[in-house]
Scaffold this motif. Structure first.
Motif, short mmCIF file in Angstrom:
data_model
loop_
_atom_site.label_atom_id
_atom_site.label_comp_id
_atom_site.label_asym_id
_atom_site.label_seq_id
_atom_site.Cartn_x
_atom_site.Cartn_y
_atom_site.Cartn_z
N GLY A 1 -1.85 -3.10 6.68
CA GLY A 1 -1.42 -2.47 5.44
C GLY A 1 -1.62 -0.96 5.46
O GLY A 1 -0.72 -0.20 5.09
N TYR A 2 -2.78 -0.52 5.91
CA TYR A 2 -3.04 0.93 5.98
C TYR A 2 -2.11 1.60 6.99
O TYR A 2 -1.65 2.72 6.78
N PHE A 3 -1.84 0.89 8.08
CA PHE A 3 -0.89 1.41 9.08
C PHE A 3 0.49 1.57 8.46
O PHE A 3 1.16 2.59 8.66
N ARG A 4 0.91 0.59 7.67
CA ARG A 4 2.23 0.64 7.02
C ARG A 4 2.29 1.78 6.01
O ARG A 4 3.30 2.47 5.89
N VAL A 5 1.21 1.99 5.27
CA VAL A 5 1.17 3.09 4.30
C VAL A 5 1.31 4.43 5.02
O VAL A 5 2.04 5.34 4.57
N LEU A 6 0.63 4.57 6.15
CA LEU A 6 0.73 5.81 6.93
C LEU A 6 2.15 6.02 7.42
O LEU A 6 2.69 7.13 7.33
N GLN A 7 2.79 4.97 7.93
CA GLN A 7 4.19 5.06 8.37
C GLN A 7 5.09 5.49 7.22
O GLN A 7 5.92 6.40 7.36
N ALA A 8 4.94 4.82 6.08
CA ALA A 8 5.81 5.09 4.94
C ALA A 8 5.59 6.49 4.37
O ALA A 8 6.53 7.13 3.89
N VAL B 1 4.83 9.16 6.10
CA VAL B 1 5.48 10.14 6.98
C VAL B 1 6.96 10.27 6.66
O VAL B 1 7.53 11.36 6.69
N VAL B 2 7.62 9.16 6.32
CA VAL B 2 9.05 9.21 5.99
C VAL B 2 9.28 9.30 4.48
O VAL B 2 10.42 9.22 4.01
N ASP B 3 8.19 9.45 3.73
CA ASP B 3 8.24 9.62 2.27
C ASP B 3 8.93 8.45 1.58
O ASP B 3 9.76 8.66 0.68
N ASP B 4 8.61 7.24 2.00
CA ASP B 4 9.17 6.04 1.38
C ASP B 4 8.19 5.53 0.32
O ASP B 4 7.33 4.70 0.58
N LYS B 5 8.35 6.05 -0.89
CA LYS B 5 7.40 5.73 -1.96
C LYS B 5 7.43 4.26 -2.35
O LYS B 5 6.41 3.70 -2.74
N GLN B 6 8.59 3.64 -2.25
CA GLN B 6 8.68 2.24 -2.63
C GLN B 6 7.86 1.36 -1.70
O GLN B 6 7.15 0.45 -2.13
N VAL B 7 7.96 1.64 -0.41
CA VAL B 7 7.17 0.86 0.56
C VAL B 7 5.68 1.10 0.34
O VAL B 7 4.87 0.16 0.41
N ILE B 8 5.30 2.36 0.08
CA ILE B 8 3.89 2.66 -0.19
C ILE B 8 3.40 1.85 -1.39
O ILE B 8 2.36 1.19 -1.34
N ALA B 9 4.17 1.90 -2.49
CA ALA B 9 3.76 1.20 -3.71
C ALA B 9 3.67 -0.31 -3.48
O ALA B 9 2.71 -0.96 -3.90
N ASP B 10 4.68 -0.88 -2.82
CA ASP B 10 4.70 -2.33 -2.58
C ASP B 10 3.53 -2.75 -1.68
O ASP B 10 2.89 -3.78 -1.91
N THR B 11 3.26 -1.95 -0.65
CA THR B 11 2.17 -2.28 0.27
C THR B 11 0.82 -2.22 -0.42
O THR B 11 -0.02 -3.11 -0.25
N LEU B 12 0.61 -1.18 -1.22
CA LEU B 12 -0.66 -1.04 -1.93
C LEU B 12 -0.85 -2.20 -2.92
O LEU B 12 -1.96 -2.72 -3.07
N ALA B 13 0.23 -2.60 -3.58
CA ALA B 13 0.14 -3.72 -4.53
C ALA B 13 -0.25 -5.00 -3.80
O ALA B 13 -1.10 -5.77 -4.27
N THR C 1 -4.33 -1.78 -8.05
CA THR C 1 -3.61 -1.88 -9.32
C THR C 1 -4.01 -0.73 -10.24
O THR C 1 -5.15 -0.23 -10.18
N THR C 2 -3.09 -0.34 -11.10
CA THR C 2 -3.38 0.62 -12.16
C THR C 2 -3.38 -0.12 -13.49
O THR C 2 -2.92 -1.27 -13.59
N ARG C 3 -3.87 0.52 -14.51
CA ARG C 3 -3.97 -0.14 -15.82
C ARG C 3 -2.60 -0.52 -16.35
O ARG C 3 -2.42 -1.60 -16.93
N SER C 4 -1.60 0.36 -16.13
CA SER C 4 -0.26 0.08 -16.65
C SER C 4 0.58 -0.78 -15.72
O SER C 4 1.59 -1.34 -16.13
N GLY C 5 0.19 -0.85 -14.46
CA GLY C 5 1.02 -1.52 -13.47
C GLY C 5 2.00 -0.58 -12.80
O GLY C 5 2.66 -0.94 -11.82
N ASN C 6 2.12 0.65 -13.31
CA ASN C 6 2.99 1.66 -12.71
C ASN C 6 2.28 2.26 -11.49
O ASN C 6 1.08 2.57 -11.56
N PRO C 7 2.99 2.46 -10.37
CA PRO C 7 2.31 2.93 -9.15
C PRO C 7 2.11 4.44 -9.05
O PRO C 7 1.57 4.91 -8.06
#
Length: 212
Positions: free
Chosen positions: A83-90, A92-104, A109-115
């Motif tokens: 997971g941390y490897f995937r976040v690092l990859q994402a 670098v290419v500024d893929d916020k959706q992949v970062i958010a999905d991987t962290l979830a 989690t955040t209080r609102s559920g918004n990443p």
């Protein structure tokens, strides 16, 4: 049975303080190996020394890093490591959706559920790495104290608006480690090819790095 070994060496910061004024190239080499050591522990080994304060790191006469006191160490599951490897990859290419999905998936989690708060945190930690890869400039230094305070202020604002409710325990240890290592780089401002170091991990299969 407790066994010990005597190691000839000097405290890391004692040597770095000397090199800062006398040999910037060697200084950069030492800090490059320091960062590489923890990238390898986290991404390849899945087990890392979690207390890298200066008293726990020595440097021998031939610049070999010696880590002391493994009383505080953290093991990562394969899922977390990938997971941390995937976040690092994402990042670098500024893929916020992949970062958010991987962290979830990993349990952030955040209080609102918004990443957005989580993305701001990742940005604070990894933007320096991303910029070094996309806009390589060997003469560009590390962030100034003013720039760091600006970034911290922005992150604290996000945390107030939408606090982080849950964090994996291993991440707390990771943040502690890389916060300490980052302090060395901000203080000594070394010339280190971060792009080459990180890309060396990202361009090889995660589990084949030892054989590469």
């Amino acid at each position: 049975m407790l066994t010990t070994e005597f190691v000839h060496g000097r405290k890391l910061t004692t040597v770095l303080d000397e090199l800062h004024h006398t040999d910037p190239e060697r200084l950069g080499g030492v800090l490059h190996r320091l960062l590489d050591a923890w990238f390898s522990q986290v991404l390849h080994g899945g087990l890392f020394h979690a207390d890298p304060h200066p008293g726990n790191i020595m440097l021998t006469d031939d610049d070999t890093l010696v880590l002391l006191d493994f009383g505080c160490a953290q093991r990562l599951s394969d899922t977390a490591r990938r997971g941390y490897f995937r976040v690092l990859q994402a990042c670098v290419v500024d893929d916020k959706q992949v970062i958010a999905d991987t962290l979830a998936t990993m349990g952030f989690t955040t209080r609102s559920g918004n990443p957005d708060t989580l993305l701001a945190f990742v940005s604070a930690v990894l933007d320096q790495v991303r910029n070094a890869i996309i806009y390589p400039d060997p003469n560009k230094g590390w962030p100034s104290p003013e720039e760091m305070m600006q970034q911290v202020s922005h992150l604290l604002g996000r945390l107030q608006q939408d606090p982080v409710d849950t964090l994996p325990g291993d991440f707390i240890m990771l943040a502690r480690v890389f916060g300490t290592l980052g302090g060395f780089f901000l203080h000594y401002q070394p010339k280190v090819d971060i792009a080459a170091l990180v890309l060396g991990y990202l361009t090889r299969p995660l589990d084949n790095q030892q054989a590469a």
